[in-house]
Design an enzyme around this catalytic site. Structure first.
Site, PDB file in Angstrom:
ATOM      1  N   THR A 281      10.235  70.983  31.227  1.00  0.00           N
ATOM      2  CA  THR A 281       9.872  70.937  29.805  1.00  0.00           C
ATOM      3  C   THR A 281       9.035  69.699  29.518  1.00  0.00           C
ATOM      4  O   THR A 281       9.266  68.650  30.108  1.00  0.00           O
ATOM      5  CB  THR A 281      11.162  70.828  28.945  1.00  0.00           C
ATOM      6  OG1 THR A 281      11.961  71.956  29.210  1.00  0.00           O
ATOM      7  CG2 THR A 281      10.853  70.760  27.456  1.00  0.00           C
TER       8      THR A 281
ATOM      9  N   ARG B 192      16.686  85.039  28.431  1.00  0.00           N
ATOM     10  CA  ARG B 192      17.265  83.808  27.856  1.00  0.00           C
ATOM     11  C   ARG B 192      16.145  82.954  27.238  1.00  0.00           C
ATOM     12  O   ARG B 192      15.100  82.732  27.838  1.00  0.00           O
ATOM     13  CB  ARG B 192      17.983  83.016  28.954  1.00  0.00           C
ATOM     14  CG  ARG B 192      18.634  81.718  28.482  1.00  0.00           C
ATOM     15  CD  ARG B 192      17.748  80.516  28.699  1.00  0.00           C
ATOM     16  NE  ARG B 192      18.405  79.262  28.300  1.00  0.00           N
ATOM     17  CZ  ARG B 192      17.778  78.098  28.190  1.00  0.00           C
ATOM     18  NH1 ARG B 192      16.502  78.002  28.479  1.00  0.00           N
ATOM     19  NH2 ARG B 192      18.425  77.027  27.817  1.00  0.00           N
ATOM     20  N   VAL B 193      16.404  82.459  26.044  1.00  0.00           N
ATOM     21  CA  VAL B 193      15.470  81.562  25.372  1.00  0.00           C
ATOM     22  C   VAL B 193      16.225  80.288  25.003  1.00  0.00           C
ATOM     23  O   VAL B 193      17.359  80.357  24.513  1.00  0.00           O
ATOM     24  CB  VAL B 193      14.895  82.232  24.097  1.00  0.00           C
ATOM     25  CG1 VAL B 193      14.116  81.234  23.251  1.00  0.00           C
ATOM     26  CG2 VAL B 193      13.994  83.418  24.484  1.00  0.00           C
TER      27      VAL B 193
ATOM     28  N   ASP C  11      15.952  76.030  23.458  1.00  0.00           N
ATOM     29  CA  ASP C  11      15.661  75.366  22.183  1.00  0.00           C
ATOM     30  C   ASP C  11      14.174  75.131  21.932  1.00  0.00           C
ATOM     31  O   ASP C  11      13.739  75.001  20.789  1.00  0.00           O
ATOM     32  CB  ASP C  11      16.368  73.994  22.160  1.00  0.00           C
ATOM     33  CG  ASP C  11      15.943  73.112  23.338  1.00  0.00           C
ATOM     34  OD1 ASP C  11      15.758  73.653  24.451  1.00  0.00           O
ATOM     35  OD2 ASP C  11      15.789  71.897  23.160  1.00  0.00           O
TER      36      ASP C  11
ATOM     37  N   GLY D 192      16.604  69.116  27.828  1.00  0.00           N
ATOM     38  CA  GLY D 192      17.964  69.269  28.331  1.00  0.00           C
ATOM     39  C   GLY D 192      18.485  70.661  28.036  1.00  0.00           C
ATOM     40  O   GLY D 192      17.699  71.599  27.843  1.00  0.00           O
TER      41      GLY D 192
HETATM   42  C1  SD4 Z   1      15.638  74.766  27.645  1.00  0.00           C
HETATM   43  N1  SD4 Z   1      15.444  72.551  26.767  1.00  0.00           N
HETATM   44  O1  SD4 Z   1      15.022  75.799  27.862  1.00  0.00           O
HETATM   45  C2  SD4 Z   1      14.910  73.453  27.750  1.00  0.00           C
HETATM   46  C3  SD4 Z   1      15.040  72.944  29.140  1.00  0.00           C
HETATM   47  C4  SD4 Z   1      14.623  71.529  29.361  1.00  0.00           C
HETATM   48  O2  SD4 Z   1      14.052  69.857  30.811  1.00  0.00           O
HETATM   49  O3  SD4 Z   1      14.407  70.766  28.461  1.00  0.00           O
HETATM   50  N2  SD4 Z   1      14.505  71.104  30.569  1.00  0.00           N
HETATM   51  O4  SD4 Z   1      16.834  74.738  27.380  1.00  0.00           O
END
Ligand code: SD4
Length: 342
Positions: A202, A230-231, A233, A254
């Site tokens: 991300t 799956r989605v 945030d 995260g």
């Molecule tokens: C998610 N927040 O799809 C994202 C994943 C992420 O570093 O931030 N990874 O949940």
């Protein structure tokens, strides 16, 4: 044509004079504008490269919205990152992407569960600018992207992703990996594999331009080997990204489910509105995630990154190891975030 964005713009502009003149309870201006001080911050080490592209626009007086789009496009296109089409797939073997963008007038657009498009962030911007909607998903989002002239890329995993996926298939364990950067110094180092998996998937970016306007972007391949459909945030406005030009902007990274649970970035911005610094606001939001998770908070990583209207920045994470990249007129650096657990 009725256009909700125009409506929002005109109603916001209508109240802008009032907003600029607003005082907080102490009778102070909570957000003095720093007109000549553009700044961009973005998540993880890969943000350094992304910030360079954003800075080309900000440094020459361009708009924050253009900067945050161009910035994260670098990461989406990079073979060294796991954000775009080079990322790990879902558990059925398909790369699916989420992205969102938001400007200084509460205009926002996002896409989720988008396949075979190299720059989801630009599709998100088109959703914002060319439709009366905020979020398009899946086949519909892809159809819209193609109609807008985005090429449909081949349905093929990168060599690394294919290797990672084959490895994962051996056990097919459905256990999201905590996204932690092993950063001990401020030196730049490329994203790498941890336990055989790329650890960054991300990038979130927020910026302020020379006019003092804020914008943000967030783009991701989501969790590696996630359930199909799956989605997280990142494409959810108020969770992975939020901008209120009166107050500040925030993005997150995260475990997305736990960011969504507390409307993470909206919460951060609201804490800044109450007068907290960006770091204090991120910390309070992290504490709220921890309260929601109880003892399971030890198992996850969530990090918030924020910028306020004064050009101050801050971050906070559950686990150590989160860092963010910062670029302004004076410096270009990686900042190691404080965390709840050390
Ligand atoms: C998610 N927040 O799809 C994202 C994943 C992420 O570093 O931030 N990874 O949940």
């Amino acid at each position: 044509m009725f256009n909700r964005r125009n409506f929002l713009q005109s109603s916001l502009l209508g109240s802008f004079g009032i907003v600029l003149g607003r005082k907080n309870f102490a009778g102070e201006d909570p957000c003095p504008l720093t007109q000549d001080n553009p700044i961009v911050i973005s998540t993880w080490d890969a943000g350094l490269e992304a910030n360079k592209a954003a800075w080309k626009i900000l440094g020459s007086g361009g708009r924050a919205l253009d900067a945050v789009e161009s910035g994260v496009m670098v990461t989406e296109a990079s073979r060294n990152c796991c954000v775009g089409l080079w990322a790990n797939p879902d558990r059925d073997g398909f790369v699916t992407l989420d992205a969102s963008i938001m400007d200084e007038n509460f205009n926002c657009g996002s896409v989720a569960f988008l396949e075979r498009i190299k720059h989801p962030i630009s599709v998100a911007r088109r959703v914002m600018e060319k439709t009366p909607h905020v979020l398009l998903v899946g086949a519909g989002a892809q159809e819209f992207a193609v109609a807008e002239g985005f090429p449909l890329e081949p349905q093929k995993l990168s060599d690394d992703a294919e290797k990672n996926y084959k490895e994962w298939l051996k056990k097919s364990e459905y256990k999201p990996v905590i996204n932690i950067e092993n950063s001990k110094s401020n030196a730049y180092h490329a994203p790498k594999k941890i336990n055989g998996e790329w650890n960054h998937d991300t990038i979130g970016m927020v910026a302020m331009d020379t006019k003092g306007n804020l914008s943000g972007s967030c783009t991701t391949s989501g969790m590696a080997f996630k359930m199909r459909g799956r989605v997280g945030d990142s494409p959810i406005i108020g969770a992975g990204l939020f901008v209120d030009n009166e107050v500040g902007a925030a993005t997150s990274t995260g475990q997305g489910e736990d960011v969504i649970r507390i409307c993470g970035t909206h919460t951060v911005v609201e804490f800044m509105r109450q007068g907290l610094s960006p770091e204090q606001a991120c910390k309070k939001a992290v504490e709220r995630v921890i309260r929601a998770k109880g003892s399971a908070a030890k198992e996850i990583q969530v990090a918030f990154l924020a910028l306020n209207k004064k050009g101050e920045t801050g971050a906070y994470a559950i686990q150590k190891g989160f860092s963010y990249a910062l670029r302004n007129n004076k410096e270009e650096k990686l900042v190691v975030s404080k965390s709840h657990f050390s």
